[in-house]
Design a protein around this motif. Sequence first.
Motif, PDB file in Angstrom:
ATOM      1  N   TRP A   3       1.473  -5.097   3.318  1.00 51.15           N
ATOM      2  CA  TRP A   3       2.173  -3.816   3.169  1.00 51.15           C
ATOM      3  C   TRP A   3       3.671  -4.077   3.066  1.00 51.15           C
ATOM      4  CZ3 TRP A   3      -1.493  -4.807   6.926  1.00 51.15           C
ATOM      5  CH2 TRP A   3      -2.723  -4.185   6.726  1.00 51.15           C
TER       6      TRP A   3
ATOM      7  N   ILE B 292       7.170   1.662   9.212  1.00 47.73           N
ATOM      8  CA  ILE B 292       7.176   0.695  10.306  1.00 47.73           C
ATOM      9  C   ILE B 292       8.478  -0.082  10.287  1.00 47.73           C
ATOM     10  CG2 ILE B 292       6.107  -1.375  11.293  1.00 47.73           C
ATOM     11  CD1 ILE B 292       3.439  -0.395  10.300  1.00 47.73           C
TER      12      ILE B 292
ATOM     13  N   LEU C 168       2.713 -11.014  13.383  1.00 46.82           N
ATOM     14  CA  LEU C 168       2.533  -9.605  13.008  1.00 46.82           C
ATOM     15  C   LEU C 168       3.458  -9.186  11.859  1.00 46.82           C
ATOM     16  CD1 LEU C 168       1.717  -6.614  15.212  1.00 46.82           C
ATOM     17  CD2 LEU C 168       3.561  -6.417  13.581  1.00 46.82           C
ATOM     18  N   PRO C 169       4.760  -9.473  11.917  1.00 46.72           N
ATOM     19  CA  PRO C 169       5.606  -9.099  10.771  1.00 46.72           C
ATOM     20  C   PRO C 169       5.197  -9.797   9.470  1.00 46.72           C
ATOM     21  CG  PRO C 169       6.960  -9.687  12.669  1.00 46.72           C
ATOM     22  CD  PRO C 169       5.544 -10.022  13.015  1.00 46.72           C
TER      23      PRO C 169
ATOM     24  N   LEU D  56       6.879  -1.345   3.903  1.00 51.70           N
ATOM     25  CA  LEU D  56       6.273  -0.120   4.432  1.00 51.70           C
ATOM     26  C   LEU D  56       7.343   0.627   5.237  1.00 51.70           C
ATOM     27  CD1 LEU D  56       3.673   1.564   4.818  1.00 51.70           C
ATOM     28  CD2 LEU D  56       3.209   0.174   6.841  1.00 51.70           C
TER      29      LEU D  56
ATOM     30  N   ALA E 160      -0.849  -0.228  10.542  1.00 56.18           N
ATOM     31  CA  ALA E 160      -0.317   0.216   9.254  1.00 56.18           C
ATOM     32  C   ALA E 160      -0.929   1.548   8.827  1.00 56.18           C
ATOM     33  CB  ALA E 160      -0.561  -0.850   8.183  1.00 56.18           C
TER      34      ALA E 160
ATOM     35  N   LEU F 236       2.235  -7.885   8.068  1.00 54.23           N
ATOM     36  CA  LEU F 236       2.714  -6.624   7.489  1.00 54.23           C
ATOM     37  C   LEU F 236       3.355  -6.867   6.122  1.00 54.23           C
ATOM     38  CD1 LEU F 236       4.337  -4.757  10.516  1.00 54.23           C
ATOM     39  CD2 LEU F 236       2.385  -3.980   9.159  1.00 54.23           C
ATOM     40  N   GLU F 237       4.208  -7.878   6.043  1.00 54.90           N
ATOM     41  CA  GLU F 237       4.896  -8.167   4.785  1.00 54.90           C
ATOM     42  C   GLU F 237       3.922  -8.614   3.700  1.00 54.90           C
ATOM     43  OE1 GLU F 237       7.783  -8.179   2.039  1.00 54.90           O
ATOM     44  OE2 GLU F 237       7.965  -7.385   4.065  1.00 54.90           O
TER      45      GLU F 237
ATOM     46  N   VAL G  97      -3.528  -5.240  12.883  1.00 55.98           N
ATOM     47  CA  VAL G  97      -2.340  -4.898  12.101  1.00 55.98           C
ATOM     48  C   VAL G  97      -2.681  -3.803  11.094  1.00 55.98           C
ATOM     49  CG1 VAL G  97      -0.518  -5.758  10.587  1.00 55.98           C
ATOM     50  CG2 VAL G  97      -1.392  -7.220  12.411  1.00 55.98           C
ATOM     51  N   THR G  98      -3.870  -3.871  10.511  1.00 53.61           N
ATOM     52  CA  THR G  98      -4.314  -2.838   9.575  1.00 53.61           C
ATOM     53  C   THR G  98      -4.366  -1.485  10.269  1.00 53.61           C
ATOM     54  OG1 THR G  98      -5.595  -4.419   8.282  1.00 53.61           O
ATOM     55  CG2 THR G  98      -6.206  -2.095   8.073  1.00 53.61           C
TER      56      THR G  98
END
Length: 118
Positions: free
Chosen positions: A107, A113, A99-100, A110, A79, A103-104, A75-76
């Motif tokens: 990041w 994305i 995955l979401p 963001l 991003a 991200l949340e 995931v990094t």
Amino acid sequence: MGVPHGGGEQPPASPGRAALEVSPLPGRCGIRARGEISETTRAHWEEALSRLAGQHTGVSYLELSDVAFVDVAGVTALAVTAMGLPVGRVVVEHPPPHLPRVLEMFWPSLPQIEVTPR
């Protein structure tokens, strides 16, 4: 069939090892991934993201409905790739449910994305 990796295709996975197949999306800028994105497949994932960034013209797509798992480093890589794009965004279609959330967590908001859930 995978995206070429180091001049050839990614070698087949050994029993008990994670596999990742990456192929272009027909008709649009993007890639489809199948398998797992983890330590054993990270180099292939990062290479595919780098290739995608090189083709990016405004909106790129990642189709992940056949991806069972993405580790935090995967995931990094996504991003960091998205943040490095000069314009536009990456639309992540049908990712694994975690995955979401990752991200949340790391990041939030963001803008590069956009996630389309399963």
